[in-house]
Scaffold this motif. Sequence first.
Motif, PDB file in Angstrom:
ATOM      1  N   SER A   1      34.552  -2.697  28.257  1.00 29.31           N
ATOM      2  CA  SER A   1      33.500  -1.706  28.019  1.00 29.31           C
ATOM      3  C   SER A   1      33.312  -0.776  29.211  1.00 29.31           C
ATOM      4  O   SER A   1      32.780   0.326  29.071  1.00 29.31           O
ATOM      5  CB  SER A   1      32.184  -2.409  27.698  1.00 29.31           C
ATOM      6  OG  SER A   1      31.795  -3.267  28.763  1.00 29.31           O
TER       7      SER A   1
ATOM      8  N   SER B   1      36.419   4.112  31.075  1.00 32.61           N
ATOM      9  CA  SER B   1      35.873   5.403  30.671  1.00 32.61           C
ATOM     10  C   SER B   1      36.577   5.993  29.458  1.00 32.61           C
ATOM     11  O   SER B   1      35.972   6.744  28.689  1.00 32.61           O
ATOM     12  CB  SER B   1      35.944   6.388  31.842  1.00 32.61           C
ATOM     13  OG  SER B   1      37.289   6.569  32.268  1.00 32.61           O
ATOM     14  N   ALA B   2      37.859   5.668  29.266  1.00 32.48           N
ATOM     15  CA  ALA B   2      38.611   6.210  28.139  1.00 32.48           C
ATOM     16  C   ALA B   2      38.023   5.715  26.819  1.00 32.48           C
ATOM     17  O   ALA B   2      37.662   4.543  26.683  1.00 32.48           O
ATOM     18  CB  ALA B   2      40.075   5.808  28.230  1.00 32.48           C
ATOM     19  N   THR B   3      37.933   6.605  25.873  1.00 31.16           N
ATOM     20  CA  THR B   3      37.467   6.230  24.537  1.00 31.16           C
ATOM     21  C   THR B   3      38.627   6.091  23.558  1.00 31.16           C
ATOM     22  O   THR B   3      38.484   5.463  22.515  1.00 31.16           O
ATOM     23  CB  THR B   3      36.468   7.259  23.991  1.00 31.16           C
ATOM     24  OG1 THR B   3      37.094   8.547  23.978  1.00 31.16           O
ATOM     25  CG2 THR B   3      35.220   7.305  24.863  1.00 31.16           C
ATOM     26  N   LYS B   4      39.769   6.689  23.876  1.00 32.42           N
ATOM     27  CA  LYS B   4      40.966   6.575  23.052  1.00 32.42           C
ATOM     28  C   LYS B   4      42.188   6.530  23.957  1.00 32.42           C
ATOM     29  O   LYS B   4      42.242   7.219  24.971  1.00 32.42           O
ATOM     30  CB  LYS B   4      41.105   7.763  22.096  1.00 32.42           C
ATOM     31  CG  LYS B   4      40.040   7.847  21.033  1.00 32.42           C
ATOM     32  CD  LYS B   4      40.157   6.744  19.984  1.00 32.42           C
ATOM     33  CE  LYS B   4      41.359   6.904  19.086  1.00 32.42           C
ATOM     34  NZ  LYS B   4      41.397   5.887  18.004  1.00 32.42           N
TER      35      LYS B   4
ATOM     36  N   ARG C   1      36.393  -2.972  23.292  1.00 32.66           N
ATOM     37  CA  ARG C   1      36.503  -2.074  22.150  1.00 32.66           C
ATOM     38  C   ARG C   1      37.959  -1.691  21.918  1.00 32.66           C
ATOM     39  O   ARG C   1      38.774  -1.670  22.842  1.00 32.66           O
ATOM     40  CB  ARG C   1      35.654  -0.820  22.351  1.00 32.66           C
ATOM     41  CG  ARG C   1      36.025   0.062  23.527  1.00 32.66           C
ATOM     42  CD  ARG C   1      35.120   1.291  23.598  1.00 32.66           C
ATOM     43  NE  ARG C   1      35.486   2.203  24.662  1.00 32.66           N
ATOM     44  CZ  ARG C   1      35.022   2.142  25.904  1.00 32.66           C
ATOM     45  NH1 ARG C   1      34.160   1.183  26.228  1.00 32.66           N
ATOM     46  NH2 ARG C   1      35.405   3.026  26.808  1.00 32.66           N
TER      47      ARG C   1
ATOM     48  N   LEU D   1      40.866   0.745  21.428  1.00 33.55           N
ATOM     49  CA  LEU D   1      41.089   2.084  21.980  1.00 33.55           C
ATOM     50  C   LEU D   1      42.172   2.877  21.264  1.00 33.55           C
ATOM     51  O   LEU D   1      42.354   4.055  21.559  1.00 33.55           O
ATOM     52  CB  LEU D   1      41.440   1.986  23.468  1.00 33.55           C
ATOM     53  CG  LEU D   1      40.335   1.461  24.381  1.00 33.55           C
ATOM     54  CD1 LEU D   1      40.848   1.347  25.819  1.00 33.55           C
ATOM     55  CD2 LEU D   1      39.108   2.360  24.322  1.00 33.55           C
TER      56      LEU D   1
END
Length: 325
Positions: free
Chosen positions: A177, A180-183, A263, A265
């Motif tokens: 979590s 910083s990358a979300t994808k 999460r 990614l």
Amino acid sequence: MSTPGRVGRRSPLAALAIAAATLTLATACGSAAKPTAGAGAPVAAEGSASASIPTQDVVSGVQTDPALKAELPAAIAARGTLSLGTTQPTGLAGLPHDGVDAAGKEVGLDVDLRNAIAKKLGVTWDVQYGTFQTIIPGTQNGKFDVGWGNFGVTKAREQIVDFATYLTDGQAFLGASSVSATKINTLTDLCGYTVATSPGSTFQQILTDGAAKCSAAGKKPYTVQYFSDSAPIFLGLANGKIDVMFGPTLSVKYDAAHVPDTRFLGQISSTPVGAVTAKGSPLAKPLSDAVNALIADGSYAKIFAKWGVPDTALKTSQVNPDPGL
């Protein structure tokens, strides 16, 4: 690309329990870094992990299709069984594919799916156990009618066996979590991160082959750590020593739903996965047709929803699709 693998996997709850115990012991010695908030999240002990296993009955309502049963060779239809070569699950290590609950019953997406296929065809499985390396040869030499082991479809394999596809899998990323990358859609999205994966795997090969991409893009290289077991990877994600895990898509998506403070990614590739039969066997088509019948009547979607991985479902099963690999 080789098949998406499950080597050294533990169930997320079991791995988290081990990780929590490791953190406790290390902290008592005064040698561990202070865990993040995610590491302190409540986790179940390995023995109670079965409480997290979904129990919906998604198979008993499946009805035999006489037309599909008629597709089977007469001798198999008459005896009412198909021999199935597969790997023997241990504990909950292989979920969501397969595992063994506290009562000793085999559970998992693969178990539900293959049982639903058998019901649709009007037969039962004579389950026999082998290793990942022996199942395909076993279908070639007649030991097994059908092989089942998360086998990815490749051109090389299609030269020696036939496939009836039942899901898609691939290479994907699970992030802490704190990342910083979300994808993450390309290897250059990994630049600057510490990545964990299995040694001797397709994942290692991809990371090794792409090692120069970050410097070519003027970015800090990614660092790779290799683990044969998932427990230290989950520990590393919890305590900040690892940023991203690189593994098979289906398992990564399952982990994202069960491992606190992680999460999904994204993935960089995918491949169809199928049951295998001997080359030229008359069984591949009825197996594929049974999957398509399950898709049509909604049973297939219920199985994938039960195990929390609907995005790995197929729209249509095929016999020997073009794998592009």
